[in-house]
Write a protein that holds these residues in place. Structure first.
Motif, mmCIF file in Angstrom:
data_model
loop_
_atom_site.group_PDB
_atom_site.id
_atom_site.type_symbol
_atom_site.label_atom_id
_atom_site.label_comp_id
_atom_site.label_asym_id
_atom_site.label_seq_id
_atom_site.Cartn_x
_atom_site.Cartn_y
_atom_site.Cartn_z
ATOM 1 N N SER A 1 14.338 9.752 8.272
ATOM 2 C CA SER A 1 14.733 10.399 9.524
ATOM 3 C C SER A 1 15.900 9.656 10.157
ATOM 4 O O SER A 1 16.818 10.272 10.702
ATOM 5 C CB SER A 1 13.541 10.553 10.477
ATOM 6 O OG SER A 1 13.297 9.345 11.137
ATOM 7 N N LYS B 1 11.245 6.033 -3.730
ATOM 8 C CA LYS B 1 10.009 5.370 -3.290
ATOM 9 C C LYS B 1 9.799 4.040 -4.004
ATOM 10 O O LYS B 1 9.249 3.103 -3.426
ATOM 11 C CB LYS B 1 8.819 6.308 -3.473
ATOM 12 C CG LYS B 1 8.875 7.428 -2.442
ATOM 13 C CD LYS B 1 7.572 8.129 -2.221
ATOM 14 C CE LYS B 1 7.746 9.124 -1.078
ATOM 15 N NZ LYS B 1 6.676 10.114 -1.023
ATOM 16 N N LYS C 1 0.837 -1.211 0.000
ATOM 17 C CA LYS C 1 0.000 0.000 0.000
ATOM 18 C C LYS C 1 0.869 1.257 0.000
ATOM 19 O O LYS C 1 1.961 1.261 0.567
ATOM 20 C CB LYS C 1 -0.888 0.018 1.252
ATOM 21 C CG LYS C 1 -1.901 -1.104 1.277
ATOM 22 C CD LYS C 1 -2.929 -0.845 2.389
ATOM 23 C CE LYS C 1 -3.684 -2.089 2.746
ATOM 24 N NZ LYS C 1 -2.933 -3.026 3.599
ATOM 25 N N SER C 2 0.338 2.317 -0.602
ATOM 26 C CA SER C 2 1.126 3.550 -0.684
ATOM 27 C C SER C 2 1.398 4.109 0.717
ATOM 28 O O SER C 2 2.422 4.746 0.954
ATOM 29 C CB SER C 2 0.442 4.582 -1.568
ATOM 30 O OG SER C 2 -0.832 4.858 -1.070
ATOM 31 N N GLU C 3 0.490 3.827 1.621
ATOM 32 C CA GLU C 3 0.682 4.272 2.999
ATOM 33 C C GLU C 3 1.916 3.588 3.625
ATOM 34 O O GLU C 3 2.694 4.206 4.344
ATOM 35 C CB GLU C 3 -0.583 3.874 3.750
ATOM 36 C CG GLU C 3 -0.764 4.491 5.102
ATOM 37 C CD GLU C 3 -1.948 3.815 5.808
ATOM 38 O OE1 GLU C 3 -2.985 3.574 5.150
ATOM 39 O OE2 GLU C 3 -1.790 3.506 7.007
ATOM 40 N N GLU C 4 2.081 2.295 3.315
ATOM 41 C CA GLU C 4 3.243 1.573 3.843
ATOM 42 C C GLU C 4 4.540 2.160 3.294
ATOM 43 O O GLU C 4 5.548 2.275 3.996
ATOM 44 C CB GLU C 4 3.176 0.085 3.449
ATOM 45 C CG GLU C 4 2.049 -0.694 4.094
ATOM 46 C CD GLU C 4 1.988 -2.119 3.544
ATOM 47 O OE1 GLU C 4 2.590 -3.004 4.155
ATOM 48 O OE2 GLU C 4 1.331 -2.344 2.493
ATOM 49 N N GLU D 1 4.983 5.271 2.234
ATOM 50 C CA GLU D 1 5.151 6.571 2.907
ATOM 51 C C GLU D 1 5.779 6.385 4.289
ATOM 52 O O GLU D 1 6.727 7.075 4.637
ATOM 53 C CB GLU D 1 3.786 7.222 3.112
ATOM 54 C CG GLU D 1 3.351 8.314 2.157
ATOM 55 C CD GLU D 1 4.433 9.012 1.392
ATOM 56 O OE1 GLU D 1 5.162 9.811 2.021
ATOM 57 O OE2 GLU D 1 4.568 8.785 0.174
ATOM 58 N N ASN D 2 5.230 5.440 5.059
ATOM 59 C CA ASN D 2 5.714 5.238 6.425
ATOM 60 C C ASN D 2 7.171 4.809 6.474
ATOM 61 O O ASN D 2 7.963 5.342 7.244
ATOM 62 C CB ASN D 2 4.859 4.186 7.150
ATOM 63 C CG ASN D 2 3.478 4.726 7.471
ATOM 64 O OD1 ASN D 2 3.259 5.944 7.404
ATOM 65 N ND2 ASN D 2 2.546 3.840 7.779
ATOM 66 N N LEU D 3 7.508 3.843 5.628
ATOM 67 C CA LEU D 3 8.895 3.381 5.649
ATOM 68 C C LEU D 3 9.822 4.481 5.116
ATOM 69 O O LEU D 3 10.933 4.655 5.612
ATOM 70 C CB LEU D 3 9.052 2.091 4.818
ATOM 71 C CG LEU D 3 10.443 1.450 4.865
ATOM 72 C CD1 LEU D 3 10.870 1.122 6.297
ATOM 73 C CD2 LEU D 3 10.508 0.169 4.023
ATOM 74 N N TYR D 4 9.345 5.217 4.140
ATOM 75 C CA TYR D 4 10.145 6.330 3.610
ATOM 76 C C TYR D 4 10.472 7.304 4.732
ATOM 77 O O TYR D 4 11.628 7.683 4.922
ATOM 78 C CB TYR D 4 9.394 7.042 2.477
ATOM 79 C CG TYR D 4 10.099 8.302 2.027
ATOM 80 C CD1 TYR D 4 11.259 8.231 1.263
ATOM 81 C CD2 TYR D 4 9.628 9.564 2.407
ATOM 82 C CE1 TYR D 4 11.930 9.380 0.876
ATOM 83 C CE2 TYR D 4 10.293 10.712 2.030
ATOM 84 C CZ TYR D 4 11.446 10.618 1.265
ATOM 85 O OH TYR D 4 12.114 11.761 0.905
ATOM 86 N N LYS D 5 9.451 7.689 5.490
ATOM 87 C CA LYS D 5 9.656 8.663 6.584
ATOM 88 C C LYS D 5 10.626 8.109 7.622
ATOM 89 O O LYS D 5 11.524 8.801 8.083
ATOM 90 C CB LYS D 5 8.317 8.995 7.252
ATOM 91 C CG LYS D 5 7.560 10.056 6.481
ATOM 92 C CD LYS D 5 6.423 10.617 7.307
ATOM 93 C CE LYS D 5 5.352 11.187 6.391
ATOM 94 N NZ LYS D 5 4.010 10.649 6.637
ATOM 95 N N LYS D 6 10.455 6.835 7.948
ATOM 96 C CA LYS D 6 11.307 6.212 8.965
ATOM 97 C C LYS D 6 12.766 6.187 8.484
ATOM 98 O O LYS D 6 13.675 6.620 9.191
ATOM 99 C CB LYS D 6 10.802 4.798 9.230
ATOM 100 C CG LYS D 6 11.619 4.022 10.238
ATOM 101 C CD LYS D 6 10.956 2.695 10.603
ATOM 102 C CE LYS D 6 11.873 1.835 11.435
ATOM 103 N NZ LYS D 6 12.597 0.823 10.652
#
Ligand code: SF4
Lengths: 167, 93
Positions: free
Chosen positions: A18, A35, A5-8, A10-15
């Motif tokens: 940072s 991505k 999912k695109s949400e997954e 996004e989340n891993l990208y942010k993690k």
């Protein structure tokens, strides 16, 4: 195979972003490419159960793929020599600033197998008396002298299984 | 085994061994399409386990490091990695 999912992504990208920034690493600023690679990592996680490098052929047997679980054992050497990791998920400052051009780099994996074996042998043959063994994190090079390696590397957060006996 | 075919100008037999998750493989595929040449590609990570060893052996014949992307041209020449200049030169484009 279940879809990522695109949400997954996004989340891993942010993690990863940072974590990278706080440890002195940088993700590729080409967001589409980055991505896509993160999606590849998540596809591999669903397929194999761990974040195997998206640009290498994993066997699906964790013990044989440990060195290519992201971040792989080769990231730092590749960043130093070429300015990016093999997949170009991580890049150096020079590449980020456009001082150096990003490109496909040669595969480092398996190149040094022979050298490493020779080294390991010579270490074993040396009679060194240390009060504790020295463990080395294969991802970042962190060393510690104790009976067993830490659960996670305090520097780069790699798991215990990524440590090797150094001395 | 799934071999995908992309139509285009015939510049010899071009076979791209790629991974479906790999960024440089994707760029290579896009570049071949941009050049408009006819080619085929195999996503080696998606090949059935029963056939995977056979495919890997084929790749190793040209590229012993078994890395991706690997392009094999006319069953003899080989380009390892994503390298636009090399692809242009070998394909005469
Ligand atoms: S750090 Fe290593 S495993 Fe992770 S994306 Fe880069 S090359 Fe692949």
């Amino acid at each position: 195979m279940s879809e990522v999912k695109s949400e997954e992504i996004e989340n891993l990208y942010k993690k990863l972003d940072s974590e990278a920034e706080s440890f002195g690493y940088h993700l590729n600023s080409d967001i589409d490419m980055t991505k896509d690679l993160i999606k590849g990592l998540l596809v591999n996680e669903k397929r194999y159960g761990y974040l195997a490098c998206p640009c290498r052929l994993a066997t699906g047997e964790k013990s044989r793929d440990l060195d290519i679980i992201c971040p792989c054992d080769y990231r730092d050497d590749d960043l130093n020599e070429y300015g990016s990791c093999y997949c170009a998920l991580y890049v150096s400052k020079d590449i980020l600033n456009g001082k150096k051009k990003l490109g496909s780099i040669p595969e480092r994996r398996h190149q040094k197998d022979e050298k490493r074996q020779i080294k390991e042998k010579s270490i074993k043959n040396n009679i060194i008396s240390l009060s504790k063994p020295v463990w080395r994190c294969k991802v970042c090079g962190y060393l510690c002298g104790k009976d067993s390696p830490p659960e996670v590397c305090p520097i780069c957060k790699a798991k215990k299984e990524r440590f090797e006996i150094f001395i | 085994m799934k071999i995908e075919h992309v139509d285009g100008e015939n510049r010899g037999k071009i076979l791209l061994y790629a991974l479906s998750t790999c960024g440089w493989c994707r760029k290579t595929k896009e570049f071949l399409s941009k050049l408009g040449v006819e080619y085929s590609y195999i996503y080696v990570d998606l090949v059935d386990d029963s056939e995977k060893d056979k495919v890997i052996k084929e790749v190793r014949k040209f590229n012993p490091r078994n890395s991706y992307p690997t392009i094999v041209i006319n069953d003899k020449e080989c380009i390892v990695g994503y390298n636009e200049d090399e692809i242009r030169e070998v394909l005469g484009k």
